[in-house]
Write a protein that holds these residues in place. Structure first.
Motif, PDB file in Angstrom:
ATOM      1  N   SER B  70      52.345  42.821  47.861  1.00  0.00           N
ATOM      2  CA  SER B  70      50.876  42.799  47.935  1.00  0.00           C
ATOM      3  C   SER B  70      50.367  41.371  48.097  1.00  0.00           C
ATOM      4  N   PRO B  71      49.142  41.214  48.643  1.00  0.00           N
ATOM      5  CA  PRO B  71      48.618  39.871  48.915  1.00  0.00           C
ATOM      6  C   PRO B  71      48.449  39.032  47.642  1.00  0.00           C
ATOM      7  N   GLY B  72      48.342  39.665  46.493  1.00  0.00           N
ATOM      8  CA  GLY B  72      48.180  38.927  45.230  1.00  0.00           C
ATOM      9  C   GLY B  72      49.426  38.154  44.818  1.00  0.00           C
ATOM     10  N   GLY B  73      50.480  38.217  45.600  1.00  0.00           N
ATOM     11  CA  GLY B  73      51.713  37.503  45.261  1.00  0.00           C
ATOM     12  C   GLY B  73      52.776  38.462  44.813  1.00  0.00           C
ATOM     13  N   PRO B  74      54.043  38.083  44.971  1.00  0.00           N
ATOM     14  CA  PRO B  74      55.109  39.015  44.585  1.00  0.00           C
ATOM     15  C   PRO B  74      55.171  39.218  43.072  1.00  0.00           C
ATOM     16  N   ARG B  75      55.075  40.485  42.668  1.00  0.00           N
ATOM     17  CA  ARG B  75      55.161  40.793  41.228  1.00  0.00           C
ATOM     18  C   ARG B  75      56.338  41.738  41.029  1.00  0.00           C
ATOM     19  N   SER B  76      57.520  41.114  40.989  1.00  0.00           N
ATOM     20  CA  SER B  76      58.753  41.909  40.953  1.00  0.00           C
ATOM     21  C   SER B  76      58.865  42.724  39.677  1.00  0.00           C
ATOM     22  N   MET B  77      58.222  42.255  38.611  1.00  0.00           N
ATOM     23  CA  MET B  77      58.309  42.990  37.343  1.00  0.00           C
ATOM     24  C   MET B  77      57.719  44.394  37.459  1.00  0.00           C
ATOM     25  N   THR B 146      51.267  48.539  54.308  1.00  0.00           N
ATOM     26  CA  THR B 146      49.885  48.904  53.962  1.00  0.00           C
ATOM     27  C   THR B 146      49.334  47.876  52.986  1.00  0.00           C
ATOM     28  N   THR B 147      48.110  47.449  53.245  1.00  0.00           N
ATOM     29  CA  THR B 147      47.474  46.543  52.290  1.00  0.00           C
ATOM     30  C   THR B 147      46.410  47.271  51.470  1.00  0.00           C
ATOM     31  N   SER B 148      46.129  48.539  51.844  1.00  0.00           N
ATOM     32  CA  SER B 148      45.059  49.277  51.163  1.00  0.00           C
ATOM     33  C   SER B 148      45.587  49.917  49.863  1.00  0.00           C
ATOM     34  N   TYR B 149      45.108  49.396  48.739  1.00  0.00           N
ATOM     35  CA  TYR B 149      45.525  49.933  47.435  1.00  0.00           C
ATOM     36  C   TYR B 149      45.056  51.387  47.242  1.00  0.00           C
ATOM     37  N   PHE B 237      51.524  51.853  37.815  1.00  0.00           N
ATOM     38  CA  PHE B 237      52.768  52.200  38.492  1.00  0.00           C
ATOM     39  C   PHE B 237      52.843  51.511  39.852  1.00  0.00           C
ATOM     40  N   ILE B 238      51.668  51.381  40.497  1.00  0.00           N
ATOM     41  CA  ILE B 238      51.644  50.795  41.845  1.00  0.00           C
ATOM     42  C   ILE B 238      51.282  49.309  41.749  1.00  0.00           C
ATOM     43  N   GLY B 239      50.293  49.002  40.928  1.00  0.00           N
ATOM     44  CA  GLY B 239      49.892  47.604  40.731  1.00  0.00           C
ATOM     45  C   GLY B 239      48.725  47.215  41.622  1.00  0.00           C
ATOM     46  N   ASN B 240      47.519  47.187  41.029  1.00  0.00           N
ATOM     47  CA  ASN B 240      46.330  46.782  41.778  1.00  0.00           C
ATOM     48  C   ASN B 240      46.480  45.314  42.179  1.00  0.00           C
ATOM     49  N   PRO B 241      46.367  44.995  43.493  1.00  0.00           N
ATOM     50  CA  PRO B 241      46.576  43.599  43.916  1.00  0.00           C
ATOM     51  C   PRO B 241      45.557  42.617  43.327  1.00  0.00           C
ATOM     52  N   LEU B 243      44.553  42.589  40.219  1.00  0.00           N
ATOM     53  CA  LEU B 243      44.780  42.392  38.780  1.00  0.00           C
ATOM     54  C   LEU B 243      46.188  41.832  38.550  1.00  0.00           C
ATOM     55  N   PRO B 244      46.344  40.999  37.504  1.00  0.00           N
ATOM     56  CA  PRO B 244      47.687  40.473  37.223  1.00  0.00           C
ATOM     57  C   PRO B 244      48.609  41.574  36.692  1.00  0.00           C
ATOM     58  N   PHE B 245      49.919  41.301  36.739  1.00  0.00           N
ATOM     59  CA  PHE B 245      50.874  42.301  36.246  1.00  0.00           C
ATOM     60  C   PHE B 245      50.701  42.504  34.739  1.00  0.00           C
ATOM     61  N   ALA B 246      50.758  43.751  34.322  1.00  0.00           N
ATOM     62  CA  ALA B 246      50.739  44.069  32.887  1.00  0.00           C
ATOM     63  C   ALA B 246      51.579  45.325  32.704  1.00  0.00           C
ATOM     64  N   TRP B 247      52.259  45.420  31.569  1.00  0.00           N
ATOM     65  CA  TRP B 247      53.058  46.631  31.322  1.00  0.00           C
ATOM     66  C   TRP B 247      52.138  47.827  31.151  1.00  0.00           C
ATOM     67  N   PHE B 248      51.009  47.614  30.449  1.00  0.00           N
ATOM     68  CA  PHE B 248      50.026  48.696  30.277  1.00  0.00           C
ATOM     69  C   PHE B 248      48.635  48.135  30.499  1.00  0.00           C
ATOM     70  N   ARG B 249      47.716  48.989  30.938  1.00  0.00           N
ATOM     71  CA  ARG B 249      46.314  48.592  31.099  1.00  0.00           C
ATOM     72  C   ARG B 249      45.533  49.124  29.888  1.00  0.00           C
ATOM     73  N   PRO B 250      44.336  48.544  29.650  1.00  0.00           N
ATOM     74  CA  PRO B 250      43.539  49.025  28.513  1.00  0.00           C
ATOM     75  C   PRO B 250      43.218  50.515  28.651  1.00  0.00           C
ATOM     76  N   ARG B 251      43.059  51.191  27.508  1.00  0.00           N
ATOM     77  CA  ARG B 251      42.767  52.629  27.543  1.00  0.00           C
ATOM     78  C   ARG B 251      41.292  52.851  27.865  1.00  0.00           C
ATOM     79  N   GLU B 252      40.993  53.152  29.083  1.00  0.00           N
ATOM     80  CA  GLU B 252      39.605  53.392  29.508  1.00  0.00           C
ATOM     81  C   GLU B 252      39.636  54.438  30.616  1.00  0.00           C
ATOM     82  N   SER B 253      38.500  55.078  30.832  1.00  0.00           N
ATOM     83  CA  SER B 253      38.363  56.078  31.898  1.00  0.00           C
ATOM     84  C   SER B 253      39.448  57.164  31.794  1.00  0.00           C
ATOM     85  N   ASN B 254      39.699  57.897  32.894  1.00  0.00           N
ATOM     86  CA  ASN B 254      40.782  58.886  32.909  1.00  0.00           C
ATOM     87  C   ASN B 254      41.310  59.057  34.324  1.00  0.00           C
ATOM     88  N   PHE B 255      42.395  59.804  34.423  1.00  0.00           N
ATOM     89  CA  PHE B 255      43.094  59.949  35.700  1.00  0.00           C
ATOM     90  C   PHE B 255      42.187  60.491  36.802  1.00  0.00           C
TER      91      PHE B 255
END
Lengths: 228, 268
Positions: B70-77, B146-149, B237-241, B243-255
């Motif tokens: 992704s354009p945000g830089g390689p986030r191999s983690m 694809t660059t479209s998240y 799981f996919i990684g929004n370009p 936002l920085p890498f995080a193991w989990f995102r804050p609990r907000e909204s829903n699927f």
């Protein structure tokens, strides 16, 4: 070397003829050689049309690139679409027919390349008459549509026996076409340019190549409606 | 039962045998009426779990490719995170929903034991993971070019939905075959002919089977809802370009809200 006959140009033409007429392979060859001959047909005839497609504007480098990219596009789309086809066929109890089914799909793919190659002189003639870039795109769209219809006819013929044996093959074929077209459109978009816009430099890939075909098409449609 | 014990005894051979088991499930060999006479699918859930985990990890890796390029830089983690989280997504959802299925099933008079239900669900997860992994190359290909998240979100949801529906089809079909196998095996029980019976067979068993099918259908909806929300809790799981890498995102909204937003972003 009689066991593994070399795929020479005259033998390739005879095999392409057999494929179009639904005749058995000209030489008594084994299954692996039959796969090889279909691959050779896709590579040779696809490259021939690719080279023709890319010679718009008299750029030999673009013609070379397109000759490489067109068979690559067909083979890569086929390879990527194959794993789900395999799993879903197994799930529907059609695993025993899988070899025949993939054989039919590969034959259709080879048929597409042959039909495209037969349309190459028409495309070259239209280019020679000074067809401008936008119309060249349109013409190539048309030749691909015609070739797809030809491939569809070959596919229908090769699949007839399978469908007669088990109607589930019809569903599998539709699913295959859906996935293959979905992947193929993006593959063609990622590997562009095939013709080469007059104002842009000759490139193997466009610098903005890593975008999405479906998003691009949607944006174009949205722009048309926003403009009206 | 002999087939099940045999399948269990073969165990210990690791994930290659798990794949062999999975192949038998996919080919339908484990769910043929003759194989179901014992009242359960002859698969070893432990071995199957290995195969499911490997396939889910493969799909997770394909999903993570988008973050690497992704354009945000390689986030191999992100690849590592998705490989770990995809099998977790399925097994955590199963852990949340399996007890309620078992209890409801037992309450409506099903003769399926806990072991049988677990084997049936393990086999269904196997089908789900196999279809998912087979679509991995397609997802990886689109991730590369694809660059479209939002497009990737919608594509992944579609792939999960397609594999989920095929697995549900397998589950219902096998449940039906299990009921038929049980009915036919109870019909030939020794001494069954000696019991007095009227010209019309008693309907209680048929009613129980219908209720079991209904319970399974309701459970499938529950599994889908919990699974979707579990996916949301375990994101990214996919990684929004953006936002920085995080193991989990804050609990907000829903699927569901997030998918609607992705659709709106894609078509706006």
């Amino acid at each position: 070397m009689r066991g593994t006959p070399a795929v020479t140009t005259p033998s390739l033409l005879r095999r392409a003829d057999a494929l179009l007429r639904d005749l058995p392979e000209p030489d008594a060859i084994g299954a692996s050689a039959s796969w090889r001959s279909r691959l050779a047909i896709v590579a040779t005839f696809g490259a021939l049309y690719g080279a023709t497609m890319g010679c718009h504007g008299g750029r030999p480098l673009q013609a070379t690139y397109s000759a490489v990219k067109l068979p690559l596009m067909l083979a890569a789309s086929f390879a990527i679409s194959l794993p789900p086809f395999f799993v879903v066929n197994t799930l529907f109890g059609l695993r025993d027919d899988f070899r025949r089914a993939v054989g039919a799909l590969a034959t259709a793919q080879a048929g597409l390349a042959v039909v495209l190659a037969t349309l190459a002189p028409l495309t070259a003639f239209a280019y020679a008459c000074g067809l401008e870039h936008r119309r060249a795109i349109l013409l190539n769209g048309l030749t691909f549509a015609v070739a797809s219809l030809g491939a569809q006819a070959i596919l229908g013929r090769s699949y007839r026996a399978l469908i007669a044996a088990d109607p589930s093959h019809r569903t599998m074929l539709r699913a295959w076409l859906g996935v293959y077209v979905f992947v193929g459109i993006q593959m063609a978009w990622a590997l562009r340019p095939f013709i080469g816009a007059p104002g842009l430099p000759t490139q193997f890939f466009r610098e903005d190549g890593w975008t999405n075909a479906y998003v691009a098409v949607w944006n174009t449609i949205a722009a048309v409606f926003a403009g009206s | 039962m002999a087939m099940i014990e045999e399948a269990e005894r073969e165990g210990g051979g690791g994930w290659t045998r798990g794949f062999r088991d999975l192949d038998r499930v996919l080919r339908g060999e484990s769910t043929r009426p003759s194989a179901l006479r014992g009242g359960s699918i002859a698969v070893a859930p432990g071995r199957l779990t290995w195969a499911v985990t490997v396939l889910c990890m493969a799909y997770g890796a394909c999903m993570g490719v988008f973050a690497v390029l992704s354009p945000g830089g390689p986030r191999s983690m992100q690849v590592v995170a998705s490989m770990v989280k995809t099998p977790l997504l399925f097994y955590l959802t199963l852990a949340v929903t399996l007890p309620s299925l078992y209890v409801l099933n037992a309450l409506v008079g099903s003769r399926l034991s806990f072991g049988s239900v677990f084997r049936l669900l393990s086999a269904s997860l196997g089908v789900n993971a196999a279809v998912l992994a087979s679509m991995g190359p397609i997802v990886a290909f689109f991730s590369v070019c694809t660059t479209s998240y939002p497009f990737m979100v919608v594509l992944n949801v579609a792939v999960f939905a397609a594999s989920g529906f095929l697995a549900l089809g397998f589950l219902l079909q096998t449940l039906q075959r299990l009921s038929v196998a049980r009915a036919s095996s109870s019909a030939v029980e020794p001494g069954a002919d000696d019991r007095p019976s009227g010209p019309v067979p008693p309907m209680t068993d048929e009613f129980a089977r219908r209720r079991v099918r209904l319970i399974f259908r309701i459970w499938m909806v529950l599994f889908g809802l919990v699974g979707a929300q579990m996916g949301w809790v375990l994101r990214p799981f996919i990684g929004n370009p953006n936002l920085p890498f995080a193991w989990f995102r804050p609990r907000e909204s829903n699927f569901f809200e997030a998918v609607l937003q992705a659709l709106a972003a894609l078509f706006s």
